[in-house]
Design a protein around this motif. Structure first.
Motif, PDB file in Angstrom:
ATOM      1  N   TYR A  17       0.827  -1.207   0.000  1.00 12.43           N
ATOM      2  CA  TYR A  17       0.000   0.000   0.000  1.00 12.43           C
ATOM      3  C   TYR A  17       0.863   1.260   0.000  1.00 12.43           C
ATOM      4  O   TYR A  17       1.832   1.382   0.759  1.00 12.43           O
ATOM      5  CB  TYR A  17      -0.908   0.017   1.228  1.00 12.43           C
ATOM      6  N   TYR A  59     -10.593  -4.879  -4.847  1.00 16.81           N
ATOM      7  CA  TYR A  59      -9.330  -5.616  -4.949  1.00 16.81           C
ATOM      8  C   TYR A  59      -9.393  -6.735  -5.981  1.00 16.81           C
ATOM      9  O   TYR A  59      -8.354  -7.161  -6.506  1.00 16.81           O
ATOM     10  CB  TYR A  59      -8.913  -6.151  -3.584  1.00 16.81           C
ATOM     11  N   MET A  89       0.158  -5.161   1.747  1.00 14.39           N
ATOM     12  CA  MET A  89      -1.065  -5.203   0.963  1.00 14.39           C
ATOM     13  C   MET A  89      -0.872  -6.075  -0.266  1.00 14.39           C
ATOM     14  O   MET A  89      -1.805  -6.751  -0.719  1.00 14.39           O
ATOM     15  CB  MET A  89      -1.492  -3.797   0.544  1.00 14.39           C
ATOM     16  N   THR A  92      -1.876  -9.457   0.491  1.00 15.78           N
ATOM     17  CA  THR A  92      -3.324  -9.662   0.364  1.00 15.78           C
ATOM     18  C   THR A  92      -3.671  -9.979  -1.086  1.00 15.78           C
ATOM     19  O   THR A  92      -4.380 -10.947  -1.382  1.00 15.78           O
ATOM     20  CB  THR A  92      -4.097  -8.393   0.792  1.00 15.78           C
ATOM     21  N   ILE A 121      -7.449  -1.531  10.076  1.00 10.55           N
ATOM     22  CA  ILE A 121      -8.553  -1.223   9.162  1.00 10.55           C
ATOM     23  C   ILE A 121      -9.828  -0.952   9.953  1.00 10.55           C
ATOM     24  O   ILE A 121     -10.529   0.042   9.718  1.00 10.55           O
ATOM     25  CB  ILE A 121      -8.768  -2.372   8.158  1.00 10.55           C
ATOM     26  N   THR A 165     -10.807   2.496  -0.038  1.00 11.02           N
ATOM     27  CA  THR A 165      -9.763   1.469  -0.067  1.00 11.02           C
ATOM     28  C   THR A 165      -9.866   0.565   1.149  1.00 11.02           C
ATOM     29  O   THR A 165      -9.749  -0.666   1.033  1.00 11.02           O
ATOM     30  CB  THR A 165      -8.376   2.133  -0.119  1.00 11.02           C
ATOM     31  N   LEU A 166     -10.084   1.145   2.314  1.00 11.19           N
ATOM     32  CA  LEU A 166     -10.207   0.352   3.532  1.00 11.19           C
ATOM     33  C   LEU A 166     -11.428  -0.571   3.487  1.00 11.19           C
ATOM     34  O   LEU A 166     -11.354  -1.732   3.902  1.00 11.19           O
ATOM     35  CB  LEU A 166     -10.293   1.274   4.747  1.00 11.19           C
ATOM     36  N   TRP A 169     -10.630  -3.359   1.129  1.00 15.86           N
ATOM     37  CA  TRP A 169      -9.649  -4.232   1.772  1.00 15.86           C
ATOM     38  C   TRP A 169     -10.338  -5.155   2.775  1.00 15.86           C
ATOM     39  O   TRP A 169     -10.065  -6.359   2.848  1.00 15.86           O
ATOM     40  CB  TRP A 169      -8.611  -3.365   2.476  1.00 15.86           C
ATOM     41  N   GLN A 170     -11.247  -4.585   3.540  1.00 18.13           N
ATOM     42  CA  GLN A 170     -12.027  -5.362   4.515  1.00 18.13           C
ATOM     43  C   GLN A 170     -12.790  -6.494   3.811  1.00 18.13           C
ATOM     44  O   GLN A 170     -12.819  -7.640   4.276  1.00 18.13           O
ATOM     45  CB  GLN A 170     -12.987  -4.421   5.235  1.00 18.13           C
ATOM     46  N   LEU A 173     -10.424  -9.321   2.481  1.00 14.95           N
ATOM     47  CA  LEU A 173      -9.926 -10.166   3.569  1.00 14.95           C
ATOM     48  C   LEU A 173     -10.982 -11.193   3.978  1.00 14.95           C
ATOM     49  O   LEU A 173     -10.658 -12.354   4.278  1.00 14.95           O
ATOM     50  CB  LEU A 173      -9.515  -9.311   4.760  1.00 14.95           C
TER      51      LEU A 173
END
Length: 249
Positions: A17, A59, A89, A92, A121, A165-166, A169-170, A173
């Motif tokens: 990131y 993502y 990142m 991920t 996050i 973005t967060l 990302w959540q 995951l």
């Protein structure tokens, strides 16, 4: 791209990131010297790529982008095995790539990967406004020159995290945690024992959930987040190149 006149294998690099693939020049150089030809894009919104800075809305689309790079690498190096290396990142993204396109890969290397429960996050998303606080450069490496170069790098993002973005990302995951196991895909996990950006205990839970039956882990005492830029980077890179050569020899 870092070409090799007589490549024996392909390595695909996946950066973290806020940074860019140019920070992996030294990693690529070691891999090329060991027989690989190396590819690596700047993710959308990062480095020299287009897009609003550090905004990743999905993502899965970044995995799609990486798959295009992999397809080019395979077309230009027909028949050569490929290993994917992802940091933070990028770990991920690389993990999700392996879940979706594992048949492309001879192996997977995860460096300080964001997997499992990444508390930062959740904490930032709980705030009404995400603070514009720069990363503490001392968390990157025990070598102060690494932090100084990071702070001076104009292609590195030095602003706040972005909420879209967060949230994305959540989501990814959660998708990773719910996906089928990686099975017998060889995986090398390298992590700094003193990593405070992506704590070891958080990543371990995510790693254990991947169902990788051929997992090798290397935890480096005293090392911080960027193990490829640590004071023992030669040791780490030797471990990675040996793994790459073993699984893609």
């Amino acid at each position: 791209m870092w070409p090799n006149a007589r490549p024996e294998r392909v390595v695909l690099l996946c950066h973290g990131y806020g940074e860019h693939i140019g920070r992996y020049e030294h990693v690529a150089a070691v891999l090329v010297a060991d027989g690989a030809t190396v590819y690596g894009p700047d993710h959308v919104g990062h480095g020299r790529s287009a897009g609003e800075r550090v905004v990743i809305a999905d993502y899965e689309a970044v995995v799609d982008d990486l798959h295009l790079v992999a397809a080019r690498a395979q077309a230009e190096n027909a028949g050569l095995p490929m290993v994917l290396i992802g940091h933070s990142m990028g770990g991920t993204i690389a993990t999700r790539y392996a879940q979706r396109h594992g048949s492309d890969l001879a192996g997977l290397v995860l460096s300080g990967p964001v997997l499992g429960q990444f508390a930062a996050i959740e904490q930032m998303l709980a705030l009404a406004e995400i603070p514009d606080v720069p990363i503490d450069i001392s968390t990157l490496s025990r070598d102060p020159a690494v932090g100084a170069a990071y702070a001076a790098d104009e292609l590195v993002w030095h602003g706040p995290f972005r909420r879209p973005t967060l949230l994305a990302w959540q989501r990814v995951l959660r998708d990773i945690a719910a996906a089928p196991p990686l099975g017998d895909l060889p995986v090398l996990w390298v992590h700094g024992a003193d990593d405070t950006l992506v704590p070891l205990v958080d990543s371990r839970g995510g790693i254990e959930g991947l169902g990788a039956t051929r997992l090798v882990e290397r935890i480096y005492p005293g090392a911080r987040h960027e193990v490829f830029n640590e004071t023992n980077a030669d040791e780490v890179l030797a471990e990675v190149t040996a793994f790459v050569k073993r699984v893609a020899g």
